[in-house]
Design a protein around this motif. Structure first.
Motif, PDB file in Angstrom:
ATOM      1  N   THR A 283       8.944  -6.860  -4.483  1.00 24.51           N
ATOM      2  CA  THR A 283       8.479  -8.186  -4.065  1.00 24.51           C
ATOM      3  C   THR A 283       7.216  -8.034  -3.226  1.00 24.51           C
ATOM      4  O   THR A 283       6.894  -6.941  -2.758  1.00 24.51           O
ATOM      5  CB  THR A 283       9.556  -8.919  -3.252  1.00 24.51           C
ATOM      6  OG1 THR A 283       9.908  -8.133  -2.117  1.00 24.51           O
ATOM      7  CG2 THR A 283      10.795  -9.212  -4.092  1.00 24.51           C
ATOM      8  N   CYS A 284       6.514  -9.142  -3.001  1.00 24.76           N
ATOM      9  CA  CYS A 284       5.245  -9.092  -2.267  1.00 24.76           C
ATOM     10  C   CYS A 284       5.400  -8.613  -0.831  1.00 24.76           C
ATOM     11  O   CYS A 284       4.469  -8.053  -0.263  1.00 24.76           O
ATOM     12  CB  CYS A 284       4.572 -10.467  -2.292  1.00 24.76           C
ATOM     13  SG  CYS A 284       3.897 -10.855  -3.907  1.00 24.76           S
ATOM     14  N   VAL A 285       6.541  -8.855  -0.234  1.00 26.54           N
ATOM     15  CA  VAL A 285       6.874  -8.279   1.067  1.00 26.54           C
ATOM     16  C   VAL A 285       8.191  -7.548   0.868  1.00 26.54           C
ATOM     17  O   VAL A 285       9.172  -8.131   0.414  1.00 26.54           O
ATOM     18  CB  VAL A 285       7.001  -9.355   2.166  1.00 26.54           C
ATOM     19  CG1 VAL A 285       7.469  -8.738   3.471  1.00 26.54           C
ATOM     20  CG2 VAL A 285       5.681 -10.083   2.364  1.00 26.54           C
ATOM     21  N   ASP A 286       8.181  -6.267   1.167  1.00 31.62           N
ATOM     22  CA  ASP A 286       9.378  -5.455   0.955  1.00 31.62           C
ATOM     23  C   ASP A 286       9.508  -4.465   2.099  1.00 31.62           C
ATOM     24  O   ASP A 286       8.551  -4.224   2.836  1.00 31.62           O
ATOM     25  CB  ASP A 286       9.297  -4.732  -0.386  1.00 31.62           C
ATOM     26  CG  ASP A 286      10.648  -4.552  -1.058  1.00 31.62           C
ATOM     27  OD1 ASP A 286      11.685  -4.639  -0.364  1.00 31.62           O
ATOM     28  OD2 ASP A 286      10.667  -4.315  -2.275  1.00 31.62           O
TER      29      ASP A 286
ATOM     30  N   VAL B 215       1.294 -13.962   3.270  1.00 33.07           N
ATOM     31  CA  VAL B 215       2.219 -14.106   2.144  1.00 33.07           C
ATOM     32  C   VAL B 215       3.464 -14.876   2.570  1.00 33.07           C
ATOM     33  O   VAL B 215       3.925 -15.772   1.851  1.00 33.07           O
ATOM     34  CB  VAL B 215       2.570 -12.721   1.555  1.00 33.07           C
ATOM     35  CG1 VAL B 215       3.660 -12.830   0.511  1.00 33.07           C
ATOM     36  CG2 VAL B 215       1.329 -12.067   0.953  1.00 33.07           C
ATOM     37  N   ARG B 216       3.988 -14.570   3.734  1.00 38.74           N
ATOM     38  CA  ARG B 216       5.153 -15.308   4.237  1.00 38.74           C
ATOM     39  C   ARG B 216       4.805 -16.771   4.488  1.00 38.74           C
ATOM     40  O   ARG B 216       5.590 -17.672   4.188  1.00 38.74           O
ATOM     41  CB  ARG B 216       5.668 -14.674   5.521  1.00 38.74           C
ATOM     42  CG  ARG B 216       6.423 -13.383   5.291  1.00 38.74           C
ATOM     43  CD  ARG B 216       6.866 -12.761   6.594  1.00 38.74           C
ATOM     44  NE  ARG B 216       7.691 -11.578   6.386  1.00 38.74           N
ATOM     45  CZ  ARG B 216       7.899 -10.652   7.302  1.00 38.74           C
ATOM     46  NH1 ARG B 216       7.347 -10.768   8.509  1.00 38.74           N
ATOM     47  NH2 ARG B 216       8.656  -9.612   7.032  1.00 38.74           N
ATOM     48  N   GLY B 217       3.625 -17.019   5.049  1.00 41.06           N
ATOM     49  CA  GLY B 217       3.187 -18.378   5.327  1.00 41.06           C
ATOM     50  C   GLY B 217       3.026 -19.232   4.081  1.00 41.06           C
ATOM     51  O   GLY B 217       3.200 -20.447   4.124  1.00 41.06           O
TER      52      GLY B 217
ATOM     53  N   ALA C  13       6.814 -14.395  -0.061  1.00 39.56           N
ATOM     54  CA  ALA C  13       7.333 -13.081   0.318  1.00 39.56           C
ATOM     55  C   ALA C  13       8.303 -12.524  -0.718  1.00 39.56           C
ATOM     56  O   ALA C  13       8.308 -11.327  -0.992  1.00 39.56           O
ATOM     57  CB  ALA C  13       8.001 -13.151   1.684  1.00 39.56           C
ATOM     58  N   GLU C  14       9.102 -13.384  -1.314  1.00 40.38           N
ATOM     59  CA  GLU C  14      10.102 -12.948  -2.298  1.00 40.38           C
ATOM     60  C   GLU C  14       9.574 -13.016  -3.735  1.00 40.38           C
ATOM     61  O   GLU C  14      10.334 -12.806  -4.682  1.00 40.38           O
ATOM     62  CB  GLU C  14      11.366 -13.800  -2.168  1.00 40.38           C
ATOM     63  CG  GLU C  14      12.024 -13.708  -0.795  1.00 40.38           C
ATOM     64  CD  GLU C  14      12.495 -12.298  -0.456  1.00 40.38           C
ATOM     65  OE1 GLU C  14      13.007 -11.608  -1.361  1.00 40.38           O
ATOM     66  OE2 GLU C  14      12.335 -11.889   0.705  1.00 40.38           O
ATOM     67  N   PHE C  15       8.296 -13.269  -3.893  1.00 43.36           N
ATOM     68  CA  PHE C  15       7.667 -13.341  -5.215  1.00 43.36           C
ATOM     69  C   PHE C  15       7.766 -11.967  -5.874  1.00 43.36           C
ATOM     70  O   PHE C  15       7.339 -10.961  -5.305  1.00 43.36           O
ATOM     71  CB  PHE C  15       6.202 -13.757  -5.038  1.00 43.36           C
ATOM     72  CG  PHE C  15       5.494 -14.131  -6.298  1.00 43.36           C
ATOM     73  CD1 PHE C  15       5.658 -15.387  -6.858  1.00 43.36           C
ATOM     74  CD2 PHE C  15       4.638 -13.231  -6.908  1.00 43.36           C
ATOM     75  CE1 PHE C  15       4.979 -15.743  -8.015  1.00 43.36           C
ATOM     76  CE2 PHE C  15       3.962 -13.568  -8.067  1.00 43.36           C
ATOM     77  CZ  PHE C  15       4.136 -14.832  -8.620  1.00 43.36           C
TER      78      PHE C  15
ATOM     79  N   VAL D 248       7.854  -2.307   6.902  1.00 44.20           N
ATOM     80  CA  VAL D 248       7.585  -3.450   6.040  1.00 44.20           C
ATOM     81  C   VAL D 248       6.205  -3.265   5.396  1.00 44.20           C
ATOM     82  O   VAL D 248       5.243  -2.904   6.078  1.00 44.20           O
ATOM     83  CB  VAL D 248       7.646  -4.770   6.830  1.00 44.20           C
ATOM     84  CG1 VAL D 248       7.226  -5.954   5.974  1.00 44.20           C
ATOM     85  CG2 VAL D 248       9.050  -4.972   7.390  1.00 44.20           C
ATOM     86  N   TYR D 249       6.155  -3.527   4.095  1.00 38.95           N
ATOM     87  CA  TYR D 249       4.914  -3.430   3.325  1.00 38.95           C
ATOM     88  C   TYR D 249       4.623  -4.788   2.707  1.00 38.95           C
ATOM     89  O   TYR D 249       5.536  -5.544   2.381  1.00 38.95           O
ATOM     90  CB  TYR D 249       5.056  -2.388   2.205  1.00 38.95           C
ATOM     91  CG  TYR D 249       5.118  -0.976   2.722  1.00 38.95           C
ATOM     92  CD1 TYR D 249       3.974  -0.197   2.793  1.00 38.95           C
ATOM     93  CD2 TYR D 249       6.314  -0.430   3.170  1.00 38.95           C
ATOM     94  CE1 TYR D 249       4.014   1.104   3.289  1.00 38.95           C
ATOM     95  CE2 TYR D 249       6.362   0.865   3.661  1.00 38.95           C
ATOM     96  CZ  TYR D 249       5.205   1.626   3.716  1.00 38.95           C
ATOM     97  OH  TYR D 249       5.252   2.908   4.209  1.00 38.95           O
ATOM     98  N   GLY D 250       3.332  -5.081   2.546  1.00 35.60           N
ATOM     99  CA  GLY D 250       2.945  -6.352   1.961  1.00 35.60           C
ATOM    100  C   GLY D 250       1.754  -6.238   1.043  1.00 35.60           C
ATOM    101  O   GLY D 250       0.915  -5.342   1.186  1.00 35.60           O
ATOM    102  N   VAL D 251       1.701  -7.180   0.107  1.00 39.08           N
ATOM    103  CA  VAL D 251       0.581  -7.299  -0.817  1.00 39.08           C
ATOM    104  C   VAL D 251       0.526  -8.753  -1.283  1.00 39.08           C
ATOM    105  O   VAL D 251       1.557  -9.405  -1.422  1.00 39.08           O
ATOM    106  CB  VAL D 251       0.729  -6.329  -2.020  1.00 39.08           C
ATOM    107  CG1 VAL D 251       1.920  -6.678  -2.896  1.00 39.08           C
ATOM    108  CG2 VAL D 251      -0.547  -6.243  -2.837  1.00 39.08           C
TER     109      VAL D 251
END
Length: 79
Positions: free
Chosen positions: A47-50, A19-21, A25-27, A58-61
């Protein structure tokens, strides 16, 4: 986002890296999710990374799978 998220082996770090790549991430999530963190505190993931404000986990989706809370995975503290 053509993310190939099916190939990430349900690994939080892989999701966050992807997601960061992609610059997402801030979506903003269409539906923010209340997360029960591993520190036993809750926070609202927007956000997609929070990050948990209590412990820094840190969590991601990926955006394409963000409607289902079960797709949100932990990466690591301050990852």
């Amino acid at each position: 986002m053509s993310c190939n998220c099916n190939n990430l082996d349900k690994n939080g770090k892989n999701i966050v890296d992807l997601v960061r790549g992609k610059g997402k991430a801030e979506f903003l999530l269409k539906t923010p999710h209340e997360i029960q963190c591993s520190c036993n505190k809750t926070f609202l993931m927007t956000t997609c990374v929070d990050k948990c404000p209590h412990c820094g986990m840190v969590y991601g989706v990926t955006p394409c799978s963000s409607s289902n809370k079960e797709n949100i995975l932990a990466a690591d503290i301050n990852y």
